[in-house]
Write a protein that holds these residues in place. Structure first.
Motif, PDB file in Angstrom:
ATOM      1  N   ARG A 146     100.821 -26.639  37.551  1.00  0.00           N
ATOM      2  CA  ARG A 146     102.167 -26.313  37.063  1.00  0.00           C
ATOM      3  C   ARG A 146     102.295 -24.827  36.740  1.00  0.00           C
ATOM      4  O   ARG A 146     103.279 -24.179  37.107  1.00  0.00           O
ATOM      5  N   TYR A 202     101.449 -22.465  40.143  1.00  0.00           N
ATOM      6  CA  TYR A 202     102.489 -22.381  41.164  1.00  0.00           C
ATOM      7  C   TYR A 202     103.891 -22.313  40.557  1.00  0.00           C
ATOM      8  O   TYR A 202     104.884 -22.498  41.263  1.00  0.00           O
ATOM      9  N   VAL A 242     105.756 -24.277  38.485  1.00  0.00           N
ATOM     10  CA  VAL A 242     106.617 -25.460  38.562  1.00  0.00           C
ATOM     11  C   VAL A 242     106.645 -26.075  37.163  1.00  0.00           C
ATOM     12  O   VAL A 242     105.885 -26.992  36.857  1.00  0.00           O
ATOM     13  N   ALA A 294     110.096 -30.660  36.294  1.00  0.00           N
ATOM     14  CA  ALA A 294     110.146 -30.684  37.761  1.00  0.00           C
ATOM     15  C   ALA A 294     108.845 -31.220  38.343  1.00  0.00           C
ATOM     16  O   ALA A 294     107.764 -31.031  37.771  1.00  0.00           O
ATOM     17  N   ILE A 295     108.928 -31.936  39.479  1.00  0.00           N
ATOM     18  CA  ILE A 295     107.723 -32.417  40.159  1.00  0.00           C
ATOM     19  C   ILE A 295     107.737 -32.036  41.631  1.00  0.00           C
ATOM     20  O   ILE A 295     106.971 -32.562  42.432  1.00  0.00           O
ATOM     21  N   SER A 296     108.664 -31.127  42.004  1.00  0.00           N
ATOM     22  CA  SER A 296     108.697 -30.688  43.395  1.00  0.00           C
ATOM     23  C   SER A 296     109.197 -29.243  43.440  1.00  0.00           C
ATOM     24  O   SER A 296     109.541 -28.655  42.418  1.00  0.00           O
ATOM     25  N   GLY A 297     109.213 -28.658  44.642  1.00  0.00           N
ATOM     26  CA  GLY A 297     109.713 -27.298  44.799  1.00  0.00           C
ATOM     27  C   GLY A 297     108.678 -26.348  45.368  1.00  0.00           C
ATOM     28  O   GLY A 297     109.017 -25.262  45.815  1.00  0.00           O
ATOM     29  N   ASN A 298     107.388 -26.770  45.339  1.00  0.00           N
ATOM     30  CA  ASN A 298     106.325 -25.923  45.874  1.00  0.00           C
ATOM     31  C   ASN A 298     105.290 -26.847  46.518  1.00  0.00           C
ATOM     32  O   ASN A 298     104.719 -27.722  45.848  1.00  0.00           O
ATOM     33  N   PHE A 339     101.816 -27.166  44.894  1.00  0.00           N
ATOM     34  CA  PHE A 339     101.859 -28.007  43.700  1.00  0.00           C
ATOM     35  C   PHE A 339     101.994 -29.479  44.075  1.00  0.00           C
ATOM     36  O   PHE A 339     101.323 -30.347  43.503  1.00  0.00           O
ATOM     37  N   GLU A 340     102.871 -29.769  45.027  1.00  0.00           N
ATOM     38  CA  GLU A 340     103.158 -31.164  45.380  1.00  0.00           C
ATOM     39  C   GLU A 340     101.922 -31.901  45.888  1.00  0.00           C
ATOM     40  O   GLU A 340     101.761 -33.095  45.629  1.00  0.00           O
ATOM     41  N   SER A 386     115.750 -36.994  40.680  1.00  0.00           N
ATOM     42  CA  SER A 386     115.849 -35.612  40.228  1.00  0.00           C
ATOM     43  C   SER A 386     117.275 -35.115  40.444  1.00  0.00           C
ATOM     44  O   SER A 386     118.121 -35.841  40.960  1.00  0.00           O
TER      45      SER A 386
END
Lengths: 134, 134, 134
Positions: B29, B32, B34, B38-42, B45-46, C40
């Motif tokens: 987190r 990267y 995030v 949030a749990i997405s966007g990179n 990270f995902e 989300s």
């Protein structure tokens, strides 16, 4: 039948259904072009994904309640209610895969089955604790 | 060794590995950028997030199957297959963290181990139920 | 009190709290207009969603560790630490629902409680394994 064999078989049947749901997520990844690690972006994929995820969310509630009911009260009754849970989850899976609104009936059935097991076990255990304290 | 001590130790070792995976999500987190919730966007990270989430998805399949195998059949065999599951999950973690395509070998190993435990326990239990009904 | 009644009651109390968290996700779906299957798109919804999801992520760590501690060491001590876990999770729920930064205190409490149960059970089991092997 001794040794909780019925509840153990219902447990593994529920886990097999849950495994099928996970397999359908993998298949939906290619069908709807949502490669890992993404878990969103296509509503058809997301419904299949949520069938599996929601069932995971309920597994601890269901499995732990069913076993505590079986251990402290009745093995056969717990296994019978467990079969109702599985039927509800199958309806939930087929309904939700079609459209989000069609998930309600199956969801209600599995929720009621879980409630019977959880509150049944809790009532019996509180009764036992009171008896033990007297 | 009595009392399912081996399976209990393998269980806690698997949970420790799962805890490490969760710790890596927290670290990813900040690495990267995030921030929660949030749990997405990179994508980097995902992948770390999905290592942990996928292991959670499999934990009920694995732990429940291993214990039912141990309780109804063989403690030592269940524990040995449990160690194979842990090795598969470590390979899955290190592979998937690197790239999505490198998660397959570890995933297959842990899936096979889970299948052996689930279908082994189910076969033994159905056999017991038939014996009991005769 | 015999038969692990205390740990069983704490288990069902923890599952009831977890059920309440799931119910709050359903309510937040309508309040913040995030219809299923989306998970989300609105930060207020996402925090309520993550309260439930994070608790699910910790349930196997907590419940399995508490039961192994109870089965191999002390029922009453495991149940008492389980109550601490529940208190931590309630603080986590109320804090995180308000803002992401306010989740830390409750998270630390439930994490410490889980660590005591996990490493306590593991230490006792390794001790038993060594004793058994001598």
């Amino acid at each position: 039948m001794q040794n909780h064999v019925l509840v153990a078989i219902v447990t593994l049947a529920a886990l097999l259904l849950y495994f099928v749901m996970g397999f359908r997520v993998g298949r939906a990844r290619s069908k709807y072009a949502v490669p890992a690690p993404a878990i969103s972006g296509n509503a058809d994929f997301e419904r299949v994904f949520r069938v599996h995820a929601n069932t995971l969310e309920w597994l601890p509630l269901f499995l732990v309640s069913m076993w505590l009911f079986a251990l402290y009260w009745s093995d056969a009754f717990a296994a019978a209610v467990g079969v109702v849970w599985i039927v509800g989850r199958i309806l939930y899976m087929t309904g939700y895969t079609r459209e989000a609104g069609a998930r309600s009936a199956g969801f209600a059935i599995q929720g009621l089955a879980t409630g019977v097991l959880l509150f049944g076990a809790l009532g019996k255990l509180i009764w036992m604790a009171i008896q033990g304290a007297l």
